[in-house]
Scaffold this active site. Structure first.
Site, PDB file in Angstrom:
ATOM      1  N   ASP A 405       0.822  -1.225   0.000  1.00  0.00           N
ATOM      2  CA  ASP A 405       0.000   0.000   0.000  1.00  0.00           C
ATOM      3  C   ASP A 405       0.853   1.270   0.000  1.00  0.00           C
ATOM      4  O   ASP A 405       0.509   2.248  -0.670  1.00  0.00           O
ATOM      5  CB  ASP A 405      -0.895   0.045   1.251  1.00  0.00           C
ATOM      6  CG  ASP A 405      -1.946  -1.049   1.250  1.00  0.00           C
ATOM      7  OD1 ASP A 405      -2.135  -1.668   0.184  1.00  0.00           O
ATOM      8  OD2 ASP A 405      -2.541  -1.289   2.312  1.00  0.00           O
TER       9      ASP A 405
HETATM   10  P1  NAP Z   1       0.801  -3.947   3.088  1.00  0.00           P
HETATM   11  O1  NAP Z   1       0.214  -2.964   2.156  1.00  0.00           O
HETATM   12  O2  NAP Z   1      -0.056  -4.573   4.103  1.00  0.00           O
HETATM   13  O3  NAP Z   1       1.478  -5.063   2.189  1.00  0.00           O
HETATM   14  C1  NAP Z   1       2.176  -6.126   2.733  1.00  0.00           C
HETATM   15  C2  NAP Z   1       2.788  -6.891   1.577  1.00  0.00           C
HETATM   16  O4  NAP Z   1       3.665  -7.872   2.112  1.00  0.00           O
HETATM   17  C3  NAP Z   1       1.783  -7.607   0.711  1.00  0.00           C
HETATM   18  O5  NAP Z   1       2.021  -7.244  -0.606  1.00  0.00           O
HETATM   19  C4  NAP Z   1       2.078  -9.100   0.942  1.00  0.00           C
HETATM   20  O6  NAP Z   1       1.878  -9.752  -0.313  1.00  0.00           O
HETATM   21  C5  NAP Z   1       3.527  -9.064   1.371  1.00  0.00           C
HETATM   22  N1  NAP Z   1       3.919 -10.133   2.270  1.00  0.00           N
HETATM   23  C6  NAP Z   1       3.261 -10.632   3.341  1.00  0.00           C
HETATM   24  N2  NAP Z   1       3.969 -11.609   3.922  1.00  0.00           N
HETATM   25  C7  NAP Z   1       5.107 -11.719   3.220  1.00  0.00           C
HETATM   26  C8  NAP Z   1       6.255 -12.572   3.319  1.00  0.00           C
HETATM   27  N3  NAP Z   1       6.373 -13.495   4.286  1.00  0.00           N
HETATM   28  N4  NAP Z   1       7.253 -12.418   2.424  1.00  0.00           N
HETATM   29  C9  NAP Z   1       7.148 -11.501   1.425  1.00  0.00           C
HETATM   30  N5  NAP Z   1       6.098 -10.685   1.277  1.00  0.00           N
HETATM   31  C10 NAP Z   1       5.090 -10.795   2.171  1.00  0.00           C
HETATM   32  O7  NAP Z   1       2.044  -3.342   3.875  1.00  0.00           O
HETATM   33  P2  NAP Z   1       2.654  -1.890   3.903  1.00  0.00           P
HETATM   34  O8  NAP Z   1       3.024  -1.444   2.520  1.00  0.00           O
HETATM   35  O9  NAP Z   1       3.681  -1.925   4.958  1.00  0.00           O
HETATM   36  O10 NAP Z   1       1.444  -0.951   4.319  1.00  0.00           O
HETATM   37  C11 NAP Z   1       0.915  -0.915   5.612  1.00  0.00           C
HETATM   38  C12 NAP Z   1      -0.587  -0.871   5.568  1.00  0.00           C
HETATM   39  O11 NAP Z   1      -1.080  -1.024   6.903  1.00  0.00           O
HETATM   40  C13 NAP Z   1      -1.121   0.441   5.017  1.00  0.00           C
HETATM   41  O12 NAP Z   1      -2.301   0.222   4.297  1.00  0.00           O
HETATM   42  C14 NAP Z   1      -1.422   1.200   6.288  1.00  0.00           C
HETATM   43  O13 NAP Z   1      -2.400   2.189   6.121  1.00  0.00           O
HETATM   44  C15 NAP Z   1      -1.912   0.090   7.188  1.00  0.00           C
HETATM   45  N6  NAP Z   1      -1.814   0.524   8.572  1.00  0.00           N
HETATM   46  C16 NAP Z   1      -0.595   0.719   9.140  1.00  0.00           C
HETATM   47  C17 NAP Z   1      -0.523   1.264  10.405  1.00  0.00           C
HETATM   48  C18 NAP Z   1       0.785   1.577  11.063  1.00  0.00           C
HETATM   49  O14 NAP Z   1       0.753   2.221  12.090  1.00  0.00           O
HETATM   50  N7  NAP Z   1       1.911   1.170  10.521  1.00  0.00           N
HETATM   51  C19 NAP Z   1      -1.678   1.585  11.103  1.00  0.00           C
HETATM   52  C20 NAP Z   1      -2.912   1.348  10.487  1.00  0.00           C
HETATM   53  C21 NAP Z   1      -2.955   0.802   9.225  1.00  0.00           C
HETATM   54  P3  NAP Z   1       1.751 -11.352  -0.408  1.00  0.00           P
HETATM   55  O15 NAP Z   1       0.599 -11.728   0.433  1.00  0.00           O
HETATM   56  O16 NAP Z   1       1.587 -11.628  -1.859  1.00  0.00           O
HETATM   57  O17 NAP Z   1       3.060 -11.891   0.105  1.00  0.00           O
END
Ligand code: NAP
Length: 477
Positions: A405
């Site tokens: 994301d």
């Molecule tokens: P993300 O959008 O959740 O994407 C995670 C990615 O990791 C996915 O593409 C997944 O694809 C891949 N993945 C999962 N396990 C894996 C593994 N073992 N090896 C390789 N790839 C793996 O993560 P992000 O880009 O860090 O974004 C964070 C999200 O969380 C945002 O939407 C944000 O708004 C939300 N959020 C974060 C917080 C915070 O405080 N950090 C708070 C609220 C919401 P596959 O399944 O194909 O592997």
């Protein structure tokens, strides 16, 4: 209260403890100073607990040291500390959000129990004369028990959702806004009435309604917004503690509660801003669901390029500058140590290596910073979004590892996207994007596809993040 003698040494000690907590928060704001911050917190808490024990154990006031009470307190501290140490050592970083939720539920329950104890035995707390509780104390107690109970039941639901015991999907009751507003109004009305009439039924009804509203407020909130909720509940638990600090005449609790309350509120605000969600819309609920459900949707078939670890190693070795973008997947696979090894090898090859951290990468604020710090990635190599975003255009390789994301350009261009407006890392501007994830079907938290996968300059490296990086490291030799 005028009838209470305030020990000047206790006030001074509490003030020192308060200063330690402020220094702790300051230290925790950067990975470089976070351990010092933690130590300040421990010192502050030790001062506060020892001062409270020495000055506030009622039996000590009477001059006689009640051995049984002291043993009970020390046993409780020992059991609590043992549970804390074992949990802190065992917990996986990815389970941190639910652990925090579980801890908040305990803070909420502690506030409820203190308020109940004060209500049942007000004389011992010095908040009543001839059995009549002071009006000010009734307000503090009412607010303390309400916020504490909301924090408790809300945190339990947040824990169950984050831990996967309950589906992450929002549960929407019909007419829930009306029900919630009605219950909240009833709680406030009863607390107001409690100032006039200290009948037990009022106190206990406030308690039951507050437990219910904590539950009702959190069930409609989807998994995606849960981290904001946890931070909001953190803030509530602070206010509950502050309210109880007034009841107990404990300055340290008031200071700590206010610090936790305000820092939690600021953190919730920052998270909402980084996700481009309004605080009200988070509270109103209904956003996000299970990522499994989201990934089940049929997706448009578009061509994309797959690469191997050897291909990636070759490209990385040729680059002048590589920006690594870690995300939730790196945390899941615990790839940070191998990643640092890769960074070191690339540096030895003369490549400039930087790490770009998005404010909401992962599942909690600072998630990536903590993991990279744990793997001893130099702080000077780690950059925040606003400091590094302009550099992607002059970078040979954006190395995205388990992030999704936070790299999605739809946030900039697609008004219909659930993440529209969220600031994102401009990885697509790099000459080449290497993108590690397990499968093309998997989606990020927001459940949306990412155009970067299908770009001409993107090479998908499909596999577990840690294994893939290990293979790249081998190929770099
Ligand atoms: P993300 O959008 O959740 O994407 C995670 C990615 O990791 C996915 O593409 C997944 O694809 C891949 N993945 C999962 N396990 C894996 C593994 N073992 N090896 C390789 N790839 C793996 O993560 P992000 O880009 O860090 O974004 C964070 C999200 O969380 C945002 O939407 C944000 O708004 C939300 N959020 C974060 C917080 C915070 O405080 N950090 C708070 C609220 C919401 P596959 O399944 O194909 O592997």
């Amino acid at each position: 209260m005028e009838h209470l003698t305030v020990n000047p040494f206790a006030s001074l000690a509490y003030l020192v403890a308060g200063v330690c907590f402020i220094l702790a928060l300051r230290g925790l704001s950067s990975p470089a100073t976070s351990q010092r911050g933690n130590r300040m917190g421990i010192i502050g808490m030790t001062i506060a607990v020892v001062t409270t024990l020495v000055t506030h154990v009622p039996t000590l006031d009477a001059g006689a040291l009640d051995a049984v009470t002291i043993v009970e307190i020390l046993a409780a501290i020992g059991i609590g500390a043992a549970i804390g140490i074992v949990t802190a050592r065992k917990i996986a970083m990815t389970d941190m959000p639910q652990l925090v939720a579980a801890f908040h539920s305990l803070v909420g329950m502690a506030a409820v129990l203190v308020a109940a104890a004060a209500f049942l035995n007000p004389q011992a707390f010095g908040i009543a004369e001839n059995g009549v509780i002071f009006v000010q104390s009734r307000i503090e107690m009412g607010l303390g028990i309400a916020i504490g109970a909301i924090t408790f039941s809300g945190s339990v639901i947040a824990f169950l959702k984050l831990n996967g015991n309950m589906g992450g999907k929002p549960i929407m009751l019909p007419g829930r806004h009306v029900i919630n507003l009605g219950v909240l109004a009833a709680i406030l009305g009863l607390i107001a009435y409690f100032t006039q009439d200290q009948s037990p039924w009022i106190f206990w009804t406030v308690t039951i309604l507050s437990f219910a509203i904590g539950f009702l407020l959190i069930i409609p909130i989807g998994g995606a917004d849960m981290p904001v909720v946890v931070s909001m509940l953190n803030s509530y638990s602070g206010w509950a503690a502050a309210a109880m600090g007034f009841t107990l005449h404990n300055t340290a609790m008031i200071i700590t509660g206010a610090l936790v309350g305000s820092s939690g509120a600021i953190l919730s605000y920052i998270m909402c801003k980084a996700m481009n969600r309004s605080f009200i819309s988070v509270i109103a609920g209904g956003f996000g669901g299970d990522s499994a459900a989201a990934s089940g949707e049929a997706k448009e078939q578009r061509p994309w390029k797959r690469g191997s670890a050897e291909d990636a190693a070759f490209l990385l070795g040729q680059a002048e500058q590589v920006i690594i973008v870690p995300g939730y997947g790196m945390a899941v696979s615990q790839a940070q140590h191998t990643l640092r090894e890769m960074g070191d090898k690339l540096k030895a090859h003369g490549v400039r290596v930087k790490y770009a951290i998005h404010p909401v990468a992962g599942r909690m604020p600072g998630h990536m910073n903590v993991l990279l710090a744990e793997a001893n990635v130099p702080y000077d190599d780690v950059f925040e979004l606003e400091d590094i975003n302009s550099e992607f255009a002059q970078t040979d390789i954006a190395f995205v590892i388990g992030a999704n994301d936070v790299t999605n350009p739809a946030a900039k261009t697609d008004k219909t996207s659930p993440i529209y407006g969220m600031p994102v890392l401009d990885v697509e501007k790099a000459k080449t994007v290497l993108f590690i994830k397990r499968s093309m079907g998997g989606v990020g938290y927001a459940g949306v596809d990412n155009d970067v996968f299908y770009m001409d300059n993107t090479m998908m490296l499909l596999g577990d993040a840690k294994k893939m990086v290990e293979e790249i490291v081998k190929s770099l030799d």
